[in-house]
Motif scaffolding. Structure first.
Motif, short mmCIF file in Angstrom:
data_model
loop_
_atom_site.label_atom_id
_atom_site.label_comp_id
_atom_site.label_asym_id
_atom_site.label_seq_id
_atom_site.Cartn_x
_atom_site.Cartn_y
_atom_site.Cartn_z
N ARG A 189 39.00 146.64 -24.82
CA ARG A 189 39.52 145.47 -25.52
C ARG A 189 39.46 144.27 -24.71
O ARG A 189 39.12 143.20 -25.29
N THR A 190 39.85 144.47 -23.46
CA THR A 190 39.95 143.14 -22.68
C THR A 190 38.63 142.76 -22.36
O THR A 190 38.17 141.54 -22.40
N ILE A 191 37.60 143.52 -22.45
CA ILE A 191 35.98 143.22 -21.97
C ILE A 191 35.70 142.37 -23.14
O ILE A 191 34.82 141.30 -23.12
N ARG A 192 35.90 142.96 -24.40
CA ARG A 192 35.75 142.43 -25.58
C ARG A 192 35.92 140.97 -25.74
O ARG A 192 35.44 139.92 -26.30
N LYS A 193 37.40 140.80 -25.62
CA LYS A 193 38.03 139.59 -25.88
C LYS A 193 37.73 138.60 -24.84
O LYS A 193 37.17 137.39 -25.21
N ALA A 194 36.97 139.15 -23.40
CA ALA A 194 36.54 137.93 -22.61
C ALA A 194 35.24 137.48 -23.05
O ALA A 194 34.91 136.49 -22.96
N MET A 195 34.44 138.34 -23.66
CA MET A 195 33.26 138.14 -24.06
C MET A 195 33.35 137.24 -25.34
O MET A 195 32.48 136.40 -25.60
N ALA A 196 34.30 137.48 -26.39
CA ALA A 196 34.37 136.55 -27.18
C ALA A 196 34.90 135.10 -26.98
O ALA A 196 34.54 134.09 -27.62
N ASP A 197 35.77 135.11 -25.93
CA ASP A 197 36.11 133.73 -25.12
C ASP A 197 34.82 132.93 -24.80
O ASP A 197 34.96 131.84 -24.98
N ARG A 199 31.99 133.24 -25.50
CA ARG A 199 30.93 132.85 -26.75
C ARG A 199 31.69 131.30 -27.62
O ARG A 199 31.14 130.49 -27.77
N LEU A 200 33.19 131.52 -27.80
CA LEU A 200 33.89 130.49 -28.47
C LEU A 200 33.61 129.22 -27.47
O LEU A 200 33.40 127.90 -28.02
N LYS A 201 33.63 129.54 -26.25
CA LYS A 201 33.75 128.24 -24.99
C LYS A 201 32.26 127.77 -25.35
O LYS A 201 32.09 126.38 -25.24
N LYS A 202 31.39 128.63 -25.18
CA LYS A 202 29.93 128.19 -25.20
C LYS A 202 29.66 127.24 -26.67
O LYS A 202 28.96 126.44 -26.51
N GLU A 203 30.04 127.84 -27.65
CA GLU A 203 29.85 127.20 -28.96
C GLU A 203 30.70 125.73 -28.83
O GLU A 203 30.06 124.77 -29.56
N ALA A 204 31.98 125.82 -28.30
CA ALA A 204 32.49 124.54 -28.36
C ALA A 204 31.97 123.54 -27.58
O ALA A 204 31.89 122.37 -27.89
N ALA A 205 31.14 123.99 -26.48
CA ALA A 205 30.39 122.84 -25.52
C ALA A 205 29.13 122.17 -26.24
O ALA A 205 28.70 121.26 -25.67
N ARG A 206 28.85 122.72 -27.49
CA ARG A 206 27.97 122.29 -28.11
C ARG A 206 28.41 121.16 -28.88
O ARG A 206 27.45 120.17 -29.47
N GLU A 207 29.86 120.95 -29.24
CA GLU A 207 30.23 120.00 -30.07
C GLU A 207 30.20 118.48 -29.44
O GLU A 207 30.28 118.42 -28.10
N ARG A 208 30.29 117.51 -30.30
CA ARG A 208 30.71 116.09 -29.95
C ARG A 208 31.78 115.84 -30.26
O ARG A 208 32.23 116.27 -31.49
N SER A 209 32.64 114.99 -29.79
CA SER A 209 33.65 114.28 -30.11
C SER A 209 33.44 113.36 -31.22
O SER A 209 32.34 113.04 -31.39
N HIS A 210 34.36 112.53 -31.83
CA HIS A 210 34.27 111.85 -32.68
C HIS A 210 33.50 110.59 -32.39
O HIS A 210 33.15 109.74 -32.98
N THR A 211 33.85 110.25 -30.86
CA THR A 211 32.90 109.00 -30.23
C THR A 211 31.61 109.29 -30.07
O THR A 211 30.89 108.61 -29.23
N ALA A 248 25.16 140.72 -32.03
CA ALA A 248 25.83 139.99 -33.47
C ALA A 248 27.02 139.36 -32.92
O ALA A 248 27.30 138.26 -33.53
N SER A 249 27.85 139.88 -32.21
CA SER A 249 29.31 139.47 -32.28
C SER A 249 29.41 138.38 -31.19
O SER A 249 30.18 137.75 -31.51
N TYR A 250 28.70 138.52 -30.20
CA TYR A 250 29.17 137.65 -29.10
C TYR A 250 27.86 136.70 -28.41
O TYR A 250 27.89 136.18 -27.48
N GLY A 251 26.65 136.76 -29.46
CA GLY A 251 25.77 135.88 -29.29
C GLY A 251 24.94 136.09 -27.93
O GLY A 251 24.67 134.99 -27.41
N LEU A 252 24.91 137.17 -27.37
CA LEU A 252 24.43 137.68 -26.22
C LEU A 252 23.05 137.42 -25.96
O LEU A 252 21.98 137.45 -27.11
N LYS A 253 22.32 136.69 -24.83
CA LYS A 253 21.19 136.53 -24.45
C LYS A 253 20.45 137.95 -24.23
O LYS A 253 19.15 137.99 -24.67
N ARG A 254 21.11 138.71 -23.73
CA ARG A 254 20.49 140.02 -23.16
C ARG A 254 21.52 141.19 -23.12
O ARG A 254 22.47 140.96 -22.54
#
Ligand code: SF4
Length: 411
Positions: A189-197, A199-211, A248-254
């Motif tokens: 569960r810890t391993i999956r949580k770290a992988m999910a985190d 993924r989320l941080k990587k997706e957040a890095a694609r966003e732009r702020s309102h400015t 599918a769950s973690y957007g893995l490259k490989r």
């Protein structure tokens, strides 16, 4: 304990890193020329290859920071109860080695993993410090892949993602039950949580702020994971099913499949003998079919009676032989998704076929020139200058591709 010189530690810690199958060359058949016959090797240690985000193949210094470890994973040569030579690099030494190798043009980046010393946080903290010094003190612009310790403080994993190009977190074994049995200090569960985190941080890095400002970069080359194959009783289809969920769950490259190498004093704890390296190779091929050739898991499972892939022939050929009613395909008319199912046709060949046939009718010689594997493909296609006749349905078709049976030793 006497301190080994840098050269000896480099030999130990680059050799120990070979079990981290995170190279572009992983999954290839092993070739070696240390017997004096031939030139080169694709399984030496120390330098491995990976694909950069822009698609270039780059060479990496691949080392462990240390092979000391306080954990006792039964499948791992570096576990605390293992009797192997131990070594450790300091933060400064890894930075210096990387910079010096880079300046000499030996490498274009660093792949860094480690056994766990004292605590996950302390180990991860040192790995992050190596990456930080490379980036901020040495102004190192090369590629960095950090093997991440899932139990470490999420703030450290976040810092690792800001500095590294790629992060990987190993799922270790194909099932949660196996992880619990053979890696008792690790929690799936810890391993999956770290992988999910990640993924989320990587997706957040694609966003732009309102400015319109971009978020700070985070592991731009994505994350990957490794599963050890053959240390437990999981079948190939169970392994591929798990890999499909991970993609599918973690957007893995490989997902890397790493054939378990038995360790003399550990094998007693483990249920299976070493699987052949062919198993690892067939899993990579099946994984490729699932991701890039439009196959689904049930179709691959249909070629694997008992749950395990045929080791004698590749999974695409195994599928085609079981689905001969769909062949031969007319190369000049068949849809892309069907052409991708022809044994011997790769994605590039199919693209060339589609481009060329817009202008003219393809003939057998064209396919040879395009690089199609016609030894396999010819039984499954028809086109100008070629028809397979009775070959597609011939009873001995499989035998033409499978290696001849070996005479078993009598004594
Ligand atoms: S934590 Fe990693 S290095 Fe340590 S025993 Fe387990 S697999 Fe090996």
């Amino acid at each position: 304990m006497a301190r080994l010189d840098l050269q000896k530690r480099l030999a130990i810690l680059s050799d120990a890193a070979k079990y981290d199958a995170s190279c572009a060359s992983s999954g290839s058949s092993k070739r070696d020329s240390r017997d004096g016959k031939g030139l080169g090797s694709n399984e030496g240690t120390g330098i491995c290859h990976a694909y950069a985000p822009d698609g270039r193949c780059i060479s990496l210094l691949k080392i462990l920071m240390t092979n000391f470890c306080i954990y006792d994973c039964a499948y791992c040569i570096n576990r605390v109860s293992s009797n192997v030579a131990r070594a450790r690099f300091s933060v400064e030494e890894v930075v210096r080695l990387t910079v010096e190798f880079y300046r000499r043009n030996y490498i274009e980046g660093l792949f860094l993993s480690s056994g766990i010393i004292r605590s996950p946080d302390e180990t991860m903290g040192q790995m992050v410090e190596i990456a930080r010094r490379l980036r901020e003190v040495e102004n190192f612009r090369g590629y960095i892949h950090l093997k991440t310790i899932p139990d470490a403080d999420p703030a450290l994993i976040e810092a690792a993602g800001r500095l590294a190009d790629r992060l990987s977190i190993n799922v270790e074994l194909p099932t949660d039950a196996s992880v619990k049995a053979y890696a008792p200090e690790k929690d799936p569960r810890t391993i999956r949580k770290a992988m999910a985190d990640v993924r989320l941080k990587k997706e957040a890095a694609r966003e732009r702020s309102h400015t319109g400002r971009r978020a700070p970069r985070f592991a731009p080359a994505g994350q990957s994971t490794q599963m050890i194959v053959g240390a437990d009783g999981a079948t190939d289809t169970a392994i591929l099913g798990n890999a499909t969920r991970l993609y599918a769950s973690y957007g893995l490259k490989r997902v890397y499949y790493s054939a378990f190498s038995p360790i003399p004093d550990a094998t007693a704890k483990l249920p299976l003998v070493r699987p052949p390296l062919e198993r690892e190779h067939r899993l990579y091929q099946a994984d490729w079919l699932l991701r890039f050739y439009g196959f689904d898991l049930d179709e691959i499972a249909g070629t694997a009676p008992g749950g395990n892939l045929d080791l004698d022939i590749d999974p695409k050929l195994a599928w085609a032989l079981r689905n001969r009613h769909l062949f031969p395909l007319d190369v000049n008319r068949a849809a892309r998704e069907l052409l991708l199912r022809v044994p011997g046709f790769g994605v590039k060949t199919v693209t060339r076929i589609l481009t060329t046939r817009r202008h003219r009718t393809l003939r057998y010689d064209d396919l040879t020139r395009m690089g199609a594997g016609m030894k396999k493909a010819r039984a499954f296609v028809t086109l100008g200058g070629w028809t397979p006749g009775a070959l597609t349905d011939s009873a001995d078709l499989r035998a033409r591709f499978a290696p001849p049976p070996e005479q078993l030793a009598l004594f």
